[in-house]
Design a protein around this motif. Structure first.
Motif, PDB file in Angstrom:
ATOM      1  N   UNK A   6     -17.511 -13.446  14.204  1.00 23.41           N
ATOM      2  CA  UNK A   6     -17.001 -13.230  15.561  1.00 23.41           C
ATOM      3  C   UNK A   6     -15.751 -14.089  15.727  1.00 23.41           C
ATOM      4  N   UNK A   7     -14.592 -13.432  15.766  1.00 24.18           N
ATOM      5  CA  UNK A   7     -13.324 -14.150  15.886  1.00 24.18           C
ATOM      6  C   UNK A   7     -12.504 -13.532  17.009  1.00 24.18           C
ATOM      7  N   UNK A   8     -11.332 -14.095  17.280  1.00 24.43           N
ATOM      8  CA  UNK A   8     -10.534 -13.656  18.421  1.00 24.43           C
ATOM      9  C   UNK A   8     -10.206 -12.172  18.377  1.00 24.43           C
ATOM     10  N   UNK A   9     -10.052 -11.637  17.177  1.00 29.97           N
ATOM     11  CA  UNK A   9      -9.637 -10.243  17.051  1.00 29.97           C
ATOM     12  C   UNK A   9     -10.742  -9.348  16.505  1.00 29.97           C
ATOM     13  N   UNK A  10     -11.966  -9.729  16.737  1.00 28.54           N
ATOM     14  CA  UNK A  10     -13.114  -8.912  16.365  1.00 28.54           C
ATOM     15  C   UNK A  10     -12.960  -7.498  16.938  1.00 28.54           C
ATOM     16  N   UNK A  11     -13.048  -6.497  16.082  1.00 31.39           N
ATOM     17  CA  UNK A  11     -12.957  -5.066  16.415  1.00 31.39           C
ATOM     18  C   UNK A  11     -11.553  -4.605  16.796  1.00 31.39           C
ATOM     19  N   UNK A  12     -10.577  -5.519  16.793  1.00 29.77           N
ATOM     20  CA  UNK A  12      -9.200  -5.161  17.154  1.00 29.77           C
ATOM     21  C   UNK A  12      -8.394  -5.015  15.859  1.00 29.77           C
ATOM     22  N   UNK A  13      -7.893  -3.813  15.596  1.00 32.89           N
ATOM     23  CA  UNK A  13      -7.381  -3.494  14.263  1.00 32.89           C
ATOM     24  C   UNK A  13      -5.865  -3.524  14.142  1.00 32.89           C
TER      25      UNK A  13
END
Length: 466
Positions: A6-13
């Motif tokens: 789980x990081x700042x850009x989780x699921x953001x591609x």
């Protein structure tokens, strides 16, 4: 060292998805307009003894997963210790990959406790201790958890017989989060239920009306709607297999109800006539009060009769039903619309095969009087996962206006379920960001960002007059 899951850009591609989420969505307050949280726990500001009581107890999503890998019921709903139940859940988590539970579990640990380790048998003892330490500090009570997640408005779901004393206590408190309720009168509708007459007796006692005739039932329900309205309720909710619609006369419905009150068996056809009549009465009343009405359609409940007998409802034995929806839903909404008594309406389906049915149905009754008057509700229950939410967004986009969508809700009994809003927002931003990168949407980050902000927060705020 392995990067945090789980990081700042989780699921953001891509960079567009990242900017849409971090600039326009991430910090928007949460409006959770349908859940099953305990108002008493919020009013009493309950402190949880441990992570199991806060996170596992009552969560039938987790229970189903634990049963599937062979965990004994003693460690699920039985009398095992809370720590042993947590350890069994930790054992289960690695096997939930590709189920939304895997994402939710790690989002919830991160957002509430700042824990970014993966939960498994090896990390379980450490995470038990870390959460125990946090839960013993200020800010982790029920109210603390709601504030921690930036909730602005939450709406529980109460039966008409509820006295709403806990909501009144909250209204008179200094709690910053507004807590309201939805009016859910399904027990007064489902006339074939074996406890129907007993419930009607209770409703009559609470309303101060002896309910012998159908008109008495309407009076009692109107009495309770008036009571709820005075306490700040502005939303109703129904959880039904499908919308009921049958031709009926008032005399027929009165006769059917009186037969039931005399414990005379009624037919399924008679039940449908009664159910249609009382539902239309209720919805006309919602319009009168200016409420929003919600319909959660399509659950096939209590499939395992043996376990339902042992554990009761809402313990993990429900599934998706394949009920026909379109024709009777159309006739029902049309009956209200003809009289100009169709309230703001949110329709949720549980069967993904009905996505396009619902997305196209709402357009029949959006008459220009109110922005997004009739809504196709967000992915619900078995559909509030990545695939289900994206399919709902795509169906709504293709057949309606996603720009008018009022966004996500939790529909949960858990005080730790609110990162589902973040999950939805990340998926929304990634969907739009991907289309920006592919040239299917303009590179107008401010305009697309406004749409994201509206769906995340502002549309719901306007729709519910918060």
């Amino acid at each position: 060292m392995m990067a945090e899951f789980i990081n700042d850009n989780f699921l953001l591609e891509n960079k567009y998805a990242e900017e849409l989420y971090h600039t326009y969505s991430k910090n928007q307050p949460i409006i959770d307009y349908h859940n099953h949280l305990s108002p008493q726990r919020i009013a009493d500001d309950t402190v949880f003894n441990n992570i199991t009581s806060a996170w596992i107890n009552g969560d039938h999503y987790k229970w189903r997963a634990m049963r599937t890998i062979g965990i004994n019921e003693m460690f699920i709903t039985g009398d095992a210790s809370d720590k042993d139940k947590f350890l069994k859940w930790a054992k289960t988590v690695p096997y939930t990959i590709r189920n939304p539970l895997y994402h939710w579990t790690h989002l919830e640990l991160a957002r509430y406790f700042g824990i970014y380790d993966l939960l498994n048998e090896k990390s379980a003892e450490k995470i038990w201790e870390q959460t125990q330490e946090k839960l013993n500090t200020k800010g982790y009570s029920c109210r603390g958890l709601l504030k921690k997640i930036n909730a602005e408005f939450i709406c529980t779901t109460q039966d008409p017989t509820d006295k709403l004393e806990h909501h009144q206590k909250l209204a008179n408190s200094d709690f910053e989060v507004k807590v309201s309720t939805a009016f859910r009168p399904d027990k007064a509708i489902l006339i074939l239920n074996k406890d129907f007459n007993k419930y009607i007796d209770t409703l009559g006692q609470v309303a101060g009306i002896s309910i012998e005739r159908y008109s008495d039932l309407c009076d009692a329900l109107k009495n309770r709607m008036e009571y709820f309205n005075k306490k700040g309720c502005r939303i109703s909710d129904h959880g039904l297999d499908q919308i009921f619609f049958e031709d009926y006369t008032e005399n027929e419905v009165s006769s059917i109800f009186e037969k039931k009150r005399e414990n005379i068996e009624i037919s399924k056809e008679e039940a449908l006539k009664f159910q249609c009549a009382i539902l239309i009465f209720l919805c006309e009343s919602y319009h009168e009060y200016g409420w929003v009405q919600q319909f959660h359609l399509g659950a096939l409940r209590n499939n395992n009769k043996r376990m339902h007998r042992i554990l009761g409802p809402d313990t993990g034995w429900d599934s998706i039903g394949d009920f026909p929806q379109a024709k009777k839903l159309s006739a029902f909404l049309n009956t209200l619309d003809i009289k100009d008594k169709l309230a703001k309406t949110i329709i949720y389906n549980l069967n993904p095969a009905d996505n396009e049915v619902m997305a196209s149905m709402i357009g029949n009754f959006n008459d220009g009087s109110i922005k997004g008057k009739v809504q196709f509700g967000s992915g619900w229950w078995f559909l509030d996962q990545k695939d289900g939410m994206i399919k709902q967004l795509n169906a709504l986009s293709n057949m309606g206006l996603i720009s008018c969508f009022i966004g996500m809700l939790t529909d949960s009994r858990s005080f730790m379920s609110f990162p589902r809003h973040e999950y939805f927002r990340r998926l929304l931003c990634n969907l739009l960001g991907d289309e920006m990168q592919r040239g299917e949407l303009p590179m107008d980050i401010n305009w697309i960002g406004k749409i994201v902000s509206d769906i995340s927060y502002y549309n719901a705020k306007e729709y519910f007059n918060i």
